[in-house]
Write a protein that holds these residues in place. Structure first.
Motif, PDB file in Angstrom:
ATOM      1  N   ALA A 177      75.250 -24.402 117.577  1.00  0.00           N
ATOM      2  CA  ALA A 177      74.450 -23.370 118.266  1.00  0.00           C
ATOM      3  C   ALA A 177      73.693 -23.978 119.438  1.00  0.00           C
ATOM      4  O   ALA A 177      73.649 -23.401 120.529  1.00  0.00           O
ATOM      5  CB  ALA A 177      73.479 -22.712 117.290  1.00  0.00           C
ATOM      6  N   HIS A 178      73.103 -25.149 119.225  1.00  0.00           N
ATOM      7  CA  HIS A 178      72.271 -25.765 120.272  1.00  0.00           C
ATOM      8  C   HIS A 178      73.072 -26.630 121.237  1.00  0.00           C
ATOM      9  O   HIS A 178      72.690 -26.768 122.398  1.00  0.00           O
ATOM     10  CB  HIS A 178      71.158 -26.609 119.636  1.00  0.00           C
ATOM     11  CG  HIS A 178      70.078 -25.790 119.000  1.00  0.00           C
ATOM     12  ND1 HIS A 178      69.035 -25.237 119.711  1.00  0.00           N
ATOM     13  CD2 HIS A 178      69.890 -25.406 117.726  1.00  0.00           C
ATOM     14  CE1 HIS A 178      68.239 -24.560 118.896  1.00  0.00           C
ATOM     15  NE2 HIS A 178      68.731 -24.648 117.683  1.00  0.00           N
ATOM     16  N   CYS A 220      68.215 -17.613 110.900  1.00  0.00           N
ATOM     17  CA  CYS A 220      68.495 -18.921 111.526  1.00  0.00           C
ATOM     18  C   CYS A 220      67.224 -19.749 111.689  1.00  0.00           C
ATOM     19  O   CYS A 220      67.231 -20.970 111.467  1.00  0.00           O
ATOM     20  CB  CYS A 220      69.168 -18.727 112.889  1.00  0.00           C
ATOM     21  SG  CYS A 220      70.868 -18.166 112.774  1.00  0.00           S
ATOM     22  N   LEU A 221      66.136 -19.102 112.075  1.00  0.00           N
ATOM     23  CA  LEU A 221      64.882 -19.845 112.257  1.00  0.00           C
ATOM     24  C   LEU A 221      64.385 -20.412 110.925  1.00  0.00           C
ATOM     25  O   LEU A 221      63.929 -21.562 110.857  1.00  0.00           O
ATOM     26  CB  LEU A 221      63.816 -18.942 112.877  1.00  0.00           C
ATOM     27  CG  LEU A 221      64.115 -18.391 114.278  1.00  0.00           C
ATOM     28  CD1 LEU A 221      62.905 -17.626 114.817  1.00  0.00           C
ATOM     29  CD2 LEU A 221      64.493 -19.498 115.251  1.00  0.00           C
ATOM     30  N   LEU A 222      64.482 -19.606 109.883  1.00  0.00           N
ATOM     31  CA  LEU A 222      64.055 -20.094 108.562  1.00  0.00           C
ATOM     32  C   LEU A 222      64.939 -21.258 108.111  1.00  0.00           C
ATOM     33  O   LEU A 222      64.455 -22.230 107.532  1.00  0.00           O
ATOM     34  CB  LEU A 222      64.104 -18.953 107.541  1.00  0.00           C
ATOM     35  CG  LEU A 222      63.054 -17.858 107.760  1.00  0.00           C
ATOM     36  CD1 LEU A 222      63.361 -16.617 106.917  1.00  0.00           C
ATOM     37  CD2 LEU A 222      61.647 -18.373 107.433  1.00  0.00           C
ATOM     38  N   ILE A 229      65.695 -29.495 118.099  1.00  0.00           N
ATOM     39  CA  ILE A 229      65.327 -28.293 117.344  1.00  0.00           C
ATOM     40  C   ILE A 229      63.812 -28.292 117.222  1.00  0.00           C
ATOM     41  O   ILE A 229      63.229 -29.180 116.583  1.00  0.00           O
ATOM     42  CB  ILE A 229      66.009 -28.264 115.963  1.00  0.00           C
ATOM     43  CG1 ILE A 229      67.537 -28.173 116.150  1.00  0.00           C
ATOM     44  CG2 ILE A 229      65.495 -27.094 115.125  1.00  0.00           C
ATOM     45  CD1 ILE A 229      68.344 -28.173 114.878  1.00  0.00           C
ATOM     46  N   GLY A 230      63.165 -27.297 117.838  1.00  0.00           N
ATOM     47  CA  GLY A 230      61.710 -27.318 117.919  1.00  0.00           C
ATOM     48  C   GLY A 230      61.292 -28.544 118.702  1.00  0.00           C
ATOM     49  O   GLY A 230      61.818 -28.807 119.787  1.00  0.00           O
ATOM     50  N   ASP A 231      60.355 -29.294 118.146  1.00  0.00           N
ATOM     51  CA  ASP A 231      59.947 -30.519 118.850  1.00  0.00           C
ATOM     52  C   ASP A 231      60.557 -31.769 118.214  1.00  0.00           C
ATOM     53  O   ASP A 231      60.079 -32.880 118.433  1.00  0.00           O
ATOM     54  CB  ASP A 231      58.420 -30.634 118.899  1.00  0.00           C
ATOM     55  CG  ASP A 231      57.792 -30.668 117.515  1.00  0.00           C
ATOM     56  OD1 ASP A 231      58.515 -30.404 116.530  1.00  0.00           O
ATOM     57  OD2 ASP A 231      56.587 -30.954 117.415  1.00  0.00           O
ATOM     58  N   GLU A 275      66.539 -23.306 110.109  1.00  0.00           N
ATOM     59  CA  GLU A 275      66.228 -24.485 110.934  1.00  0.00           C
ATOM     60  C   GLU A 275      64.966 -25.177 110.421  1.00  0.00           C
ATOM     61  O   GLU A 275      64.864 -26.401 110.446  1.00  0.00           O
ATOM     62  CB  GLU A 275      66.082 -24.087 112.403  1.00  0.00           C
ATOM     63  CG  GLU A 275      67.439 -23.832 113.050  1.00  0.00           C
ATOM     64  CD  GLU A 275      67.376 -23.606 114.547  1.00  0.00           C
ATOM     65  OE1 GLU A 275      66.258 -23.481 115.097  1.00  0.00           O
ATOM     66  OE2 GLU A 275      68.453 -23.533 115.163  1.00  0.00           O
ATOM     67  N   ARG A 276      64.006 -24.379 109.960  1.00  0.00           N
ATOM     68  CA  ARG A 276      62.804 -25.008 109.399  1.00  0.00           C
ATOM     69  C   ARG A 276      63.163 -25.805 108.146  1.00  0.00           C
ATOM     70  O   ARG A 276      62.646 -26.897 107.922  1.00  0.00           O
ATOM     71  CB  ARG A 276      61.736 -23.969 109.089  1.00  0.00           C
ATOM     72  CG  ARG A 276      60.509 -24.630 108.512  1.00  0.00           C
ATOM     73  CD  ARG A 276      59.252 -23.920 108.866  1.00  0.00           C
ATOM     74  NE  ARG A 276      59.090 -22.760 108.028  1.00  0.00           N
ATOM     75  CZ  ARG A 276      58.081 -21.908 108.153  1.00  0.00           C
ATOM     76  NH1 ARG A 276      57.187 -22.078 109.103  1.00  0.00           N
ATOM     77  NH2 ARG A 276      57.973 -20.886 107.371  1.00  0.00           N
ATOM     78  N   PRO A 312      55.266 -26.772 120.983  1.00  0.00           N
ATOM     79  CA  PRO A 312      56.656 -27.262 121.063  1.00  0.00           C
ATOM     80  C   PRO A 312      57.415 -27.147 119.744  1.00  0.00           C
ATOM     81  O   PRO A 312      58.636 -27.048 119.743  1.00  0.00           O
ATOM     82  CB  PRO A 312      56.493 -28.736 121.465  1.00  0.00           C
ATOM     83  CG  PRO A 312      55.132 -28.826 122.066  1.00  0.00           C
ATOM     84  CD  PRO A 312      54.285 -27.792 121.390  1.00  0.00           C
ATOM     85  N   LEU A 340      59.916 -22.532 116.637  1.00  0.00           N
ATOM     86  CA  LEU A 340      61.348 -22.221 116.713  1.00  0.00           C
ATOM     87  C   LEU A 340      61.478 -20.793 117.221  1.00  0.00           C
ATOM     88  O   LEU A 340      60.738 -19.919 116.785  1.00  0.00           O
ATOM     89  CB  LEU A 340      61.991 -22.353 115.332  1.00  0.00           C
ATOM     90  CG  LEU A 340      61.787 -23.700 114.633  1.00  0.00           C
ATOM     91  CD1 LEU A 340      62.295 -23.640 113.191  1.00  0.00           C
ATOM     92  CD2 LEU A 340      62.496 -24.813 115.391  1.00  0.00           C
ATOM     93  N   LEU A 345      64.736 -28.987 109.208  1.00  0.00           N
ATOM     94  CA  LEU A 345      63.739 -29.966 109.681  1.00  0.00           C
ATOM     95  C   LEU A 345      63.054 -30.653 108.500  1.00  0.00           C
ATOM     96  O   LEU A 345      62.801 -31.862 108.528  1.00  0.00           O
ATOM     97  CB  LEU A 345      62.701 -29.265 110.568  1.00  0.00           C
ATOM     98  CG  LEU A 345      63.216 -28.802 111.937  1.00  0.00           C
ATOM     99  CD1 LEU A 345      62.180 -27.914 112.636  1.00  0.00           C
ATOM    100  CD2 LEU A 345      63.559 -29.996 112.815  1.00  0.00           C
ATOM    101  N   PRO A 356      71.622 -20.596 122.002  1.00  0.00           N
ATOM    102  CA  PRO A 356      71.739 -20.690 120.537  1.00  0.00           C
ATOM    103  C   PRO A 356      71.650 -19.330 119.847  1.00  0.00           C
ATOM    104  O   PRO A 356      72.082 -19.198 118.699  1.00  0.00           O
ATOM    105  CB  PRO A 356      70.575 -21.607 120.139  1.00  0.00           C
ATOM    106  CG  PRO A 356      69.638 -21.591 121.286  1.00  0.00           C
ATOM    107  CD  PRO A 356      70.465 -21.351 122.514  1.00  0.00           C
ATOM    108  N   LEU A 371      59.211 -18.507 115.015  1.00  0.00           N
ATOM    109  CA  LEU A 371      58.659 -19.016 113.759  1.00  0.00           C
ATOM    110  C   LEU A 371      57.729 -20.172 114.106  1.00  0.00           C
ATOM    111  O   LEU A 371      58.178 -21.238 114.529  1.00  0.00           O
ATOM    112  CB  LEU A 371      59.794 -19.481 112.828  1.00  0.00           C
ATOM    113  CG  LEU A 371      59.390 -19.995 111.450  1.00  0.00           C
ATOM    114  CD1 LEU A 371      58.606 -18.953 110.659  1.00  0.00           C
ATOM    115  CD2 LEU A 371      60.626 -20.434 110.657  1.00  0.00           C
TER     116      LEU A 371
END
Lengths: 375, 92
Positions: free
Chosen positions: A116-117, A86-88, A210-212, A90-91, B11, B14, A94, A123, B25
């Motif tokens: 999820a968010h 999921c993190l990969l 998502i992240g910043d 999401e990157r 920030p 992830l 982005l 999430p 990540l």
């Protein structure tokens, strides 16, 4: 038998529905004794297939479901693996969204990362396996060009140039890093994808952090309708994670049914909502709810009854959906153009699907028959 | 003596949490990394900017152990998190 009745047996096929409901109000109880290894393996495979390992791991961690130490370790490891993916993804999302924004392409984040968010309390409870974005029809070609410029490639060729932008669901591309990105123009192929007011869909975004970064997603009502489309029409046997999304949004938000149903009726898709809710409540064995009572008594009109066959019958295929889509194309000139585009496919598309025009026409005729005769 | 520069999570990092720990990540990282054990507490402690002495003192109090021991334990983890960009100095 009450939908929330206790699990009288520990059949994995029953338990997985309760796993999918874990944490929701009105969810059925989970086994109080650890499953035998064979049943556990089946349950674990079902959870993996339906992207439910986060809920399985959480059910065990919460003490709601008994498990041996080895089973718990397996669930925990699978949860971690799902979250790494999921993190990969999401990157990748982005990077995709940054490209769209730089090019002024209007888009919305769909499905996994958005729900999820925005809809789950954590999430980490919602796994996903690809990235889905919706782009405005007018920006569809630019979005595809943007992705191609970044090294992405389409998995399947377009029927004819311009077909996707005018009538198609969209396209699946594989990015340079191997990530699958589904670029949607609408929710689904076929009739229900053609009755959605795509301008209305893009009107008011809800923002997902998502992240910043803060990215535009569908508003809550459209997110719910899309979850219903995915659950009711996405696969002939619906994925449990899709059914969970439907129940999750209903049970965790103050969802205005009048607003949802007014929109769904405008899009001639109220039967899709009813089918998704019925499936979710039955498969997750949830306690009765005002939405489930409404869905149980809903009757589909003639258009929707027939359109549903293209997605739910044994002969479900892209061809049956494409042919059934004809009924949703409004004007005669549009219908002529639609049929012409489907039959006079590009050689590259033909090579992947039918190999010859004769075969394509015969298949179209069979698909047309299937949409009229099956129940 | 200048005040220690506060540290905090980047920030843009992830992350997700579960029984397995915290998987994260970092913006510049190629693969997700997992923090287990006290690494998870370290991650939570870095939710807001905190100086290293305060970070160590907070964790030492939470675990009831000697601050020197905590400092030694978190040092390599913190260094790695800073190296991959998951933790940054507040003014960075």
């Amino acid at each position: 038998v009450s939908p929330a009745a206790r699990l009288e047996t520990a059949r994995p096929e029953d338990v997985i529905g309760a796993v999918a409901a874990h944490g929701l109000p009105g969810a059925p109880p989970l086994p109080a004794e650890a499953l035998p290894d064979g049943a556990w393996r089946t349950l674990f495979d079902l959870a993996t297939r339906d992207r439910l390992t986060p809920l399985l791991a959480r059910a065990v961690a919460d003490g709601a479901m008994a498990a041996t130490a080895r089973q718990e370790g397996q669930a925990t490891a699978a949860h971690e693996q799902a979250m790494r993916l999921c993190l990969l993804l999401e990157r990748s999302l982005l990077a995709t969204s940054a490209g769209f924004e730089d090019s002024g392409i209007m888009y919305r984040v769909l499905k996994g990362p958005a729900v999820a968010h925005l809809d789950y309390p954590d999430p980490a409870l919602r796994a996903f396996g690809d990235v889905d974005v919706l782009v405005a029809s007018s920006a569809y070609e630019d979005a595809m060009a943007q992705l191609r410029a970044g090294g992405a490639e389409r998995r399947f060729s377009e029927v004819r140039p311009g077909f996707d932008r005018r009538w198609g669901k969209g396209a699946c591309v594989v990015a340079a890093d191997g990530t699958q990105i589904d670029v949607h123009r609408t929710f689904v192929a076929g009739p229900f994808g053609l009755t959605i007011d795509l301008d209305e869909l893009l009107l008011m975004p809800e923002w997902v952090e998502i992240g910043d970064e803060v990215l535009p997603a569908l508003d809550r009502e459209s997110r719910f309708i899309h979850a219903c489309f995915h659950a009711a029409l996405g696969d002939r046997v619906p994925r449990l994670v899709a059914l969970r999304d439907v129940a999750q949004i209903i049970l965790s938000h103050d969802l205005d049914r009048d607003v949802v149903m007014a929109r769904a009726r405008r899009w001639r898709a109220d039967a899709v909502i009813a089918r998704a809710v019925r499936l979710a409540w039955a498969r997750l064995r949830l306690a009765e709810h005002e939405w489930s009572r409404w869905a149980a008594t809903h009757t589909a009109d003639r258009f929707q009854t027939r359109a549903l066959r293209a997605y739910t019958s044994e002969s479900r295929s892209y061809a049956t959906q494409a042919v059934a889509g004809l009924s949703a194309v409004r004007t005669v000139p549009e219908k002529v153009a639609y049929v012409h585009a489907l039959l006079a496919a590009e050689p590259g598309h033909l090579a992947n699907r039918d190999r010859s025009y004769g075969r394509r026409i015969r298949r179209a005729a069979r698909a047309f028959g299937a949409t009229r005769s099956e129940s | 003596v200048p005040a220690p520069v506060p540290l905090c999570r980047a920030p843009a990092t992830l992350w997700r949490e579960g029984r397995f720990g915290v998987v994260l990540l970092a913006p510049g990282g190629s693969e997700p990394q997992t923090l287990t054990g006290t690494g998870r507490d370290l991650w939570h402690a870095l939710a807001r900017p905190v100086s290293r002495p305060d970070l160590v003192a907070g964790l030492a109090e939470a675990f009831g152990v000697n601050p020197d021991q905590v400092d030694a334990d978190i040092s390599p983890v913190l260094a790695e998190l800073q190296r991959i960009g998951a933790v940054v100095q507040e003014d960075a």
